[in-house]
Design a protein around this motif. Structure first.
Motif, PDB file in Angstrom:
ATOM      1  N   ALA A 114     -40.650 -25.913  -4.952  1.00 55.76           N
ATOM      2  CA  ALA A 114     -40.208 -24.667  -4.338  1.00 55.76           C
ATOM      3  C   ALA A 114     -39.257 -25.019  -3.194  1.00 55.76           C
ATOM      4  CB  ALA A 114     -41.404 -23.888  -3.822  1.00 55.76           C
ATOM      5  N   LEU A 115     -38.013 -24.611  -3.297  1.00 54.02           N
ATOM      6  CA  LEU A 115     -37.025 -24.961  -2.275  1.00 54.02           C
ATOM      7  C   LEU A 115     -37.178 -24.118  -1.020  1.00 54.02           C
ATOM      8  CD1 LEU A 115     -33.882 -25.419  -4.559  1.00 54.02           C
ATOM      9  CD2 LEU A 115     -35.556 -27.134  -3.825  1.00 54.02           C
ATOM     10  N   ARG A 116     -37.911 -23.011  -1.138  1.00 54.89           N
ATOM     11  CA  ARG A 116     -38.301 -22.175   0.013  1.00 54.89           C
ATOM     12  C   ARG A 116     -39.565 -21.440  -0.400  1.00 54.89           C
ATOM     13  NH1 ARG A 116     -33.554 -20.930  -1.846  1.00 54.89           N
ATOM     14  NH2 ARG A 116     -32.544 -21.644   0.057  1.00 54.89           N
ATOM     15  N   ASP A 117     -40.222 -20.751   0.502  1.00 55.48           N
ATOM     16  CA  ASP A 117     -41.393 -19.973   0.107  1.00 55.48           C
ATOM     17  C   ASP A 117     -41.015 -19.083  -1.077  1.00 55.48           C
ATOM     18  OD1 ASP A 117     -42.788 -21.148   2.133  1.00 55.48           O
ATOM     19  OD2 ASP A 117     -42.849 -19.389   3.437  1.00 55.48           O
ATOM     20  N   LEU A 118     -41.765 -19.208  -2.157  1.00 56.21           N
ATOM     21  CA  LEU A 118     -41.340 -18.658  -3.438  1.00 56.21           C
ATOM     22  C   LEU A 118     -42.352 -17.652  -3.974  1.00 56.21           C
ATOM     23  CD1 LEU A 118     -39.413 -18.817  -5.942  1.00 56.21           C
ATOM     24  CD2 LEU A 118     -40.907 -20.657  -6.785  1.00 56.21           C
ATOM     25  N   GLY A 119     -41.928 -16.422  -4.213  1.00 54.80           N
ATOM     26  CA  GLY A 119     -42.760 -15.440  -4.873  1.00 54.80           C
ATOM     27  C   GLY A 119     -42.655 -15.592  -6.374  1.00 54.80           C
ATOM     28  N   LEU A 120     -43.762 -15.954  -7.008  1.00 50.07           N
ATOM     29  CA  LEU A 120     -43.763 -16.190  -8.459  1.00 50.07           C
ATOM     30  C   LEU A 120     -45.164 -15.973  -9.004  1.00 50.07           C
ATOM     31  CD1 LEU A 120     -42.070 -17.205 -10.947  1.00 50.07           C
ATOM     32  CD2 LEU A 120     -42.934 -19.499 -10.430  1.00 50.07           C
ATOM     33  N   ALA A 121     -45.263 -15.339 -10.140  1.00 54.08           N
ATOM     34  CA  ALA A 121     -46.522 -15.189 -10.872  1.00 54.08           C
ATOM     35  C   ALA A 121     -47.601 -14.490 -10.053  1.00 54.08           C
ATOM     36  CB  ALA A 121     -47.022 -16.562 -11.354  1.00 54.08           C
ATOM     37  N   GLY A 122     -47.196 -13.551  -9.200  1.00 51.55           N
ATOM     38  CA  GLY A 122     -48.181 -12.790  -8.446  1.00 51.55           C
ATOM     39  C   GLY A 122     -48.657 -13.450  -7.179  1.00 51.55           C
ATOM     40  N   GLY A 123     -48.020 -14.511  -6.743  1.00 51.94           N
ATOM     41  CA  GLY A 123     -48.411 -15.197  -5.520  1.00 51.94           C
ATOM     42  C   GLY A 123     -47.199 -15.775  -4.823  1.00 51.94           C
ATOM     43  N   VAL A 124     -47.452 -16.458  -3.707  1.00 52.61           N
ATOM     44  CA  VAL A 124     -46.388 -17.114  -2.953  1.00 52.61           C
ATOM     45  C   VAL A 124     -46.673 -18.604  -2.903  1.00 52.61           C
ATOM     46  CG1 VAL A 124     -45.211 -17.313  -0.737  1.00 52.61           C
ATOM     47  CG2 VAL A 124     -45.939 -15.059  -1.555  1.00 52.61           C
ATOM     48  N   ILE A 125     -45.715 -19.409  -3.364  1.00 49.65           N
ATOM     49  CA  ILE A 125     -45.842 -20.860  -3.373  1.00 49.65           C
ATOM     50  C   ILE A 125     -45.090 -21.398  -2.166  1.00 49.65           C
ATOM     51  CG2 ILE A 125     -45.297 -22.968  -4.648  1.00 49.65           C
ATOM     52  CD1 ILE A 125     -45.442 -21.191  -7.216  1.00 49.65           C
ATOM     53  N   PRO A 126     -45.761 -22.190  -1.296  1.00 49.43           N
ATOM     54  CA  PRO A 126     -45.111 -22.672  -0.070  1.00 49.43           C
ATOM     55  C   PRO A 126     -43.917 -23.579  -0.364  1.00 49.43           C
ATOM     56  CG  PRO A 126     -47.501 -22.926   0.047  1.00 49.43           C
ATOM     57  CD  PRO A 126     -47.177 -22.592  -1.368  1.00 49.43           C
TER      58      PRO A 126
END
Length: 379
Positions: free
Chosen positions: A277-289
């Motif tokens: 994740a190059l930045r905080d990423l909203g994907l698949a119903g969540g946020v990946i740091p």
């Protein structure tokens, strides 16, 4: 009720025996699931078809973190320069240099020669009576096709097969197979600079040395291992689903459909090479740091009931198999997809026509991996 997950469940033996059940639970969770790999690094697992497809083309998911230093060792540097490890613009530049050799038109021109090779292999298997489906049938075809395209002399191809198998198995801990490959390619590239030939290597010899080795290594490995996996698993699935095997024998033109359903049901890639994740990423119903690994599961996506009817059923007649993501999506869509499909279709067509009494001596099961053994067959 929200499914619970162990911290490293993805790598536990029970999950390895049935990874599809794990991915079913990930899809049901409705969010990315964190998992710690054996090195202690955290991965966020994504398994819904729509989410995996989005992730495969998401601009905020990359293979290289900004400011990340290159590996200090030679084998690590070569691995880091492979196409599957690069982002634009390097990925765009290198892929552009080799893409012409893997178009559908190029694959079609090779069809008569590929058919001739497949016929010889099938005839030899019929003569042997009992044989290994990997070593005697599935393996030699893609090895020779990709080596021919790249420009590897015929006498040297067994060395390439050995290096490829070692690297893919994960047992190349000290990088010795990669270094041996690199040293050989240095010599072959030097020869092509003096005496160019009508092959892919001759068009790549002016690349930076690590880029040259990395690009050719990936082409040879990907061009061999994935096609072998598809052919072997298609044969195993057909022979463990007798009605589907009968249908193919009765109508060998179904070979292409068998290839697509095998790619969906049990494709060669479980998880694409991890992206960050190059930045905080909203994907698949969540946020990946930002900065953390994302594991996009092709196996999970290809068994998603929102896309595929009865996804856990192997059915060569299904109408939705073509929606699989076995070859990826976006800029990293598999370069050799057309060639791999052609090779697998031709081999399965020839097997159906000429080895109609084929049967398994022993079934290695769904956990079967090519580097763990063969596929014993008899006619």
């Amino acid at each position: 009720m929200t499914p619970e997950f162990g911290p490293s469940e993805l790598w536990e033996p029970a999950t390895r025996r049935d990874p599809y059940a794990f991915y079913t639970r990930v899809r049901a969770a409705g969010r990315p699931i964190p998992q710690l790999d054996p090195a202690g690094d955290r991965w966020w697992v994504v398994a819904r078809h729509a989410d995996v497809r989005e992730g495969l083309q998401h601009p905020d998911l990359g293979h290289q973190l900004p400011g990340q230093p290159p590996p200090p060792d030679e084998a690590g540097r070569i691995a880091a320069r492979q196409l599957i490890s690069l982002d634009p613009p390097d990925h765009t530049r290198l892929r552009g240099l080799v893409s012409h050799a893997f178009t559908a038109r190029t694959a079609a021109r090779l069809e008569p020669w590929i058919t001739e090779v497949a016929d010889r292999l099938v005839a030899r298997a019929r003569f042997l009576g009992s044989f290994d489906g990997v070593a005697d049938l599935a393996d030699p075809l893609p090895v020779n096709v990709i080596a021919q395209l790249v420009g590897v002399p015929e006498d040297d191809r067994p060395m390439f097969r050995s290096w490829s198998a070692t690297i893919v198995s994960g047992s190349d801990f000290d990088g010795s197979a990669t270094l041996a490959f690199a040293a050989y390619l240095d010599d072959l590239a030097a020869l092509r600079r003096k005496e160019p030939a009508d092959d892919l290597l001759s068009g790549l010899v002016d690349l930076d040395r690590d880029d040259l080795v990395a690009t050719v290594q990936l082409l040879l490995i990907a061009g061999q291992e994935t096609t072998v996996d598809v052919v072997v698993n298609a044969i195993r699935l057909l022979l463990t689903h007798p009605e589907q095997w009968r249908d193919l024998r009765d109508d060998p033109s179904l070979a292409g459909a068998v290839v697509e359903e095998t790619l969906r049901f049990r494709g060669p890639v479980e998880i694409v090479p991890p992206r960050f994740a190059l930045r905080d990423l909203g994907l698949a119903g969540g946020v990946i740091p930002a900065g953390e690994r994302v594991a996009l599961s092709i196996w999970g996506a290809n068994r998603d009931p929102e896309v595929f009817a009865d996804p856990d059923v192997f059915d060569v007649h299904r109408a939705d198999a073509h929606r699989h993501l076995a070859f990826g999506h976006g800029i990293h869509f598999c370069l050799g997809a057309a060639l791999g499909r052609l090779e697998a279709r031709i081999m399965l067509d020839r097997v159906a026509r000429d080895l109609g009494t084929l049967r398994l001596v022993a079934d290695p099961g769904d956990a079967f991996r090519l580097h763990q053994g063969g596929l014993p067959l008899t006619v």
